[in-house]
Design an enzyme around this catalytic site. Structure first.
Site, PDB file in Angstrom:
ATOM      1  N   ARG A 185      79.974 -96.019 -18.855  1.00 42.42           N
ATOM      2  CA  ARG A 185      80.785 -95.170 -18.233  1.00 42.42           C
ATOM      3  C   ARG A 185      80.031 -93.368 -19.559  1.00 42.42           C
ATOM      4  O   ARG A 185      80.771 -92.884 -19.388  1.00 42.42           O
ATOM      5  CB  ARG A 185      81.362 -95.912 -19.372  1.00 42.42           C
ATOM      6  CG  ARG A 185      81.849 -96.541 -18.713  1.00 42.42           C
ATOM      7  CD  ARG A 185      83.261 -97.457 -19.547  1.00 42.42           C
ATOM      8  NE  ARG A 185      83.896 -96.736 -20.361  1.00 42.42           N
ATOM      9  CZ  ARG A 185      85.106 -97.509 -21.260  1.00 42.42           C
ATOM     10  NH1 ARG A 185      84.738 -98.474 -21.429  1.00 42.42           N
ATOM     11  NH2 ARG A 185      86.168 -96.719 -21.602  1.00 42.42           N
ATOM     12  N   CYS A 243      84.222 -94.070 -28.867  1.00 43.77           N
ATOM     13  CA  CYS A 243      83.973 -94.817 -28.179  1.00 43.77           C
ATOM     14  C   CYS A 243      85.138 -95.085 -26.777  1.00 43.77           C
ATOM     15  O   CYS A 243      85.772 -93.588 -26.874  1.00 43.77           O
ATOM     16  CB  CYS A 243      84.558 -96.323 -28.728  1.00 43.77           C
ATOM     17  SG  CYS A 243      86.054 -96.726 -29.337  1.00 43.77           S
TER      18      CYS A 243
END
Length: 284
Positions: A185, A243
């Site tokens: 990611r 995050c």
């Protein structure tokens, strides 16, 4: 001042079991699951919990409800009312756990710290570690009744930062942005789970997947944590943790705290906000 003293930001299940009936102890279940996971933290708390624990719902209840972003920090007045309703006092000693071990409990630990709670810790290993020791489990609707607490929220704004502050940090070598998402990611090789969010990362950010500081469902010891964090940034640097939506960033905030870092902030909007805004720079 309470007669109960926390050993640090992290407590063991053995310590908790010894103190479980202390009058000043407040035990919070902060279980949360990512979108797409067919589990409900509050429902599971009804079905199985550490005795006396109360549920802290930061995803639907103790959050900024008018925000387009998930589980953003609420206003101090709203937070204060919510935690008072959980029976939390100025003298309370708070332990937070979750049903995955260490996943969402650090988020609530960080929220409480940011609102001025000094005596708060995370249960190392959470519910799985508690069950491994065959300690008592409670279930059903017979929930601990509490009187309204007297906790006064005092927001420590430096513990959370916004997109503007992160943007400045992308050009400041004294502040290190550390992203807790997975490597794929972070590099943009894997699509983001939320629709409309771009792939990639902030310029000059570093990647430290939150799973890298965990061993099974517990956090690594302070020595190992220090080695991990010092390989990324010296202790005189300020750290900003990000995050997907501000949850696993708090795992890194806990790890850095245990490793001796002090200048720590969590980007509350995290990648959901950054990747969802066309005005913010993204690299891969």
């Amino acid at each position: 001042m309470s007669s109960l003293v926390l050993p640090g930001a992290l407590v063991s299940v053995d310590w908790l079991n010894e103190q479980i009936n202390h009058r000043d102890l407040v035990l919070l279940d902060a279980s949360f699951f990512m979108p797409g996971v067919d589990r409900d933290g509050k429902l599971e708390w009804f079905e199985e919990r550490i005795p006396g624990s109360l549920f802290f719902d930061f995803d639907h209840e103790i959050c900024e409800r008018n925000s387009d972003l998930p589980h953003m920090m609420p206003r101090a007045s709203d937070f204060q009312e919510s935690v008072q309703n959980l029976g939390i006092n100025q003298s309370s000693v708070i332990v937070v756990y979750d049903s995955l071990g260490i996943f969402s409990s650090p988020r609530v630990w960080w929220m409480l710290k940011a609102m001025g709670a000094d005596n708060v810790a995370v249960l190392d290993g959470g519910l799985p570690a508690w069950k491994e020791k065959s300690f008592a489990i409670e279930s059903g609707n017979q929930i601990k009744q509490v009187n309204k607490g007297d906790f006064i929220a005092c927001y420590q704004s430096e513990l959370f930062c916004d997109a503007d502050e992160v943007l400045l940090a992308t050009q400041n070598k004294q502040r290190i942005i550390i992203d807790a998402r997975s490597p794929r990611r972070f590099s943009g090789q894997e699509a983001e789970p939320r629709e409309g969010v771009r792939s990639g990362h902030m310029p000059n950010a570093k990647n430290l997947p939150f799973a890298d500081i965990l061993v099974e469902h517990k956090i690594q010891d302070a020595y190992e944590l220090a080695l991990i964090f010092e390989a990324i940034a010296p202790k005189n640097n300020g750290l900003i943790f990000s995050c997907g939506s501000g949850v696993s960033a708090c795992i890194l905030a806990l790890g850095a705290t245990l490793a001796g870092y002090e200048n720590i902030s969590v980007y509350d909007g995290s990648w959901t906000q950054w990747g969802g805004s066309a005005d913010l720079p993204v690299v891969s």
